[in-house]
Design a protein around this motif. Structure first.
Motif, mmCIF file in Angstrom:
data_model
loop_
_atom_site.group_PDB
_atom_site.id
_atom_site.type_symbol
_atom_site.label_atom_id
_atom_site.label_comp_id
_atom_site.label_asym_id
_atom_site.label_seq_id
_atom_site.Cartn_x
_atom_site.Cartn_y
_atom_site.Cartn_z
ATOM 1 N N GLN A 65 45.745 40.231 46.021
ATOM 2 C CA GLN A 65 45.445 40.348 47.447
ATOM 3 C C GLN A 65 45.447 41.812 47.854
ATOM 4 O O GLN A 65 46.425 42.521 47.646
ATOM 5 N N ILE A 66 44.344 42.272 48.448
ATOM 6 C CA ILE A 66 44.200 43.673 48.832
ATOM 7 C C ILE A 66 44.512 43.896 50.307
ATOM 8 O O ILE A 66 44.926 44.952 50.703
ATOM 9 N N ASN A 67 44.310 42.893 51.142
ATOM 10 C CA ASN A 67 44.531 43.065 52.577
ATOM 11 C C ASN A 67 45.387 41.928 53.113
ATOM 12 O O ASN A 67 45.936 41.151 52.347
ATOM 13 N N GLU A 68 45.479 41.837 54.425
ATOM 14 C CA GLU A 68 46.363 40.849 55.037
ATOM 15 C C GLU A 68 45.800 39.437 55.058
ATOM 16 O O GLU A 68 46.491 38.498 55.419
ATOM 17 N N ILE A 69 44.568 39.244 54.671
ATOM 18 C CA ILE A 69 43.962 37.912 54.679
ATOM 19 C C ILE A 69 44.482 37.119 53.494
ATOM 20 O O ILE A 69 44.417 37.559 52.352
ATOM 21 N N SER A 70 44.968 35.930 53.770
ATOM 22 C CA SER A 70 45.533 35.080 52.732
ATOM 23 C C SER A 70 44.432 34.443 51.883
ATOM 24 O O SER A 70 43.545 33.788 52.419
ATOM 25 N N PRO A 71 44.476 34.630 50.561
ATOM 26 C CA PRO A 71 43.472 33.990 49.701
ATOM 27 C C PRO A 71 43.491 32.471 49.834
ATOM 28 O O PRO A 71 42.442 31.840 49.848
ATOM 29 N N GLU A 72 44.672 31.886 49.963
ATOM 30 C CA GLU A 72 44.765 30.435 50.065
ATOM 31 C C GLU A 72 44.049 29.933 51.312
ATOM 32 O O GLU A 72 43.281 28.986 51.264
ATOM 33 N N ALA A 73 44.301 30.571 52.460
ATOM 34 C CA ALA A 73 43.662 30.160 53.707
ATOM 35 C C ALA A 73 42.157 30.372 53.637
ATOM 36 O O ALA A 73 41.379 29.539 54.102
ATOM 37 N N SER A 74 41.735 31.471 53.036
ATOM 38 C CA SER A 74 40.302 31.757 52.945
ATOM 39 C C SER A 74 39.599 30.781 52.015
ATOM 40 O O SER A 74 38.499 30.312 52.301
ATOM 41 N N LEU A 75 40.229 30.473 50.881
ATOM 42 C CA LEU A 75 39.606 29.543 49.944
ATOM 43 C C LEU A 75 39.528 28.136 50.522
ATOM 44 O O LEU A 75 38.630 27.379 50.185
ATOM 45 N N GLU A 76 40.443 27.794 51.423
ATOM 46 C CA GLU A 76 40.383 26.494 52.080
ATOM 47 C C GLU A 76 39.205 26.410 53.041
ATOM 48 O O GLU A 76 38.785 25.322 53.416
ATOM 49 N N ASN A 77 38.680 27.543 53.444
ATOM 50 C CA ASN A 77 37.566 27.574 54.386
ATOM 51 C C ASN A 77 36.233 27.876 53.705
ATOM 52 O O ASN A 77 35.331 28.422 54.328
ATOM 53 N N CYS A 78 36.116 27.522 52.442
ATOM 54 C CA CYS A 78 34.875 27.813 51.701
ATOM 55 C C CYS A 78 33.661 27.147 52.337
ATOM 56 O O CYS A 78 32.561 27.677 52.273
ATOM 57 N N GLN A 79 33.860 25.991 52.946
ATOM 58 C CA GLN A 79 32.736 25.321 53.611
ATOM 59 C C GLN A 79 32.190 26.195 54.730
ATOM 60 O O GLN A 79 30.982 26.384 54.846
ATOM 61 N N GLN A 80 33.069 26.762 55.541
ATOM 62 C CA GLN A 80 32.641 27.652 56.618
ATOM 63 C C GLN A 80 31.972 28.901 56.065
ATOM 64 O O GLN A 80 30.971 29.366 56.604
#
Length: 106
Positions: A65-80
């Motif tokens: 992880q390079i920034n404050e964005i959570s990979p888990e939360a982002s990967l859960e939003n792959c549809q978006q």
């Protein structure tokens, strides 16, 4: 440097960005997948091709992880992420044989 210790040469995706087939082959041929997670990584179709290819081939994945964005939360939003991707981005995924469903299930 690492080759002297029995390690193989790492593949950097900057090496084959002109050919999706070579990129997918390099990912499939890997023993591990290292994802440098930045705020824009999921917005880049070539990166999504790599991520989905690694997932489909069950490669062990290490996420940095390079920034404050959570990979888990982002990967859960792959549809978006897929739905907001440009037409050109969707075409790149389609050329690689990656569908919307492939992205969502990753």
């Amino acid at each position: 440097l690492l080759e002297g210790y029995g390690c193989t040469r790492p593949f950097l995706d900057t090496d084959e960005l002109d050919d999706l087939d070579k990129l997918q082959f390099a990912v499939k041929s890997s023993r591990r997948f290292l994802l440098i997670f930045t705020s824009q990584v999921l917005e880049r179709p070539w990166c999504m091709v790599e991520i989905v290819s690694a997932w489909q081939n069950r490669l062990p994945m290490v996420v940095v992880q390079i920034n404050e964005i959570s990979p888990e939360a982002s990967l859960e939003n792959c549809q978006q992420v897929y739905d907001m991707m440009s037409i050109e981005g969707v075409q790149i995924l389609a050329q690689a044989g990656i569908s919307r469903e492939d992205v969502i299930t990753t």
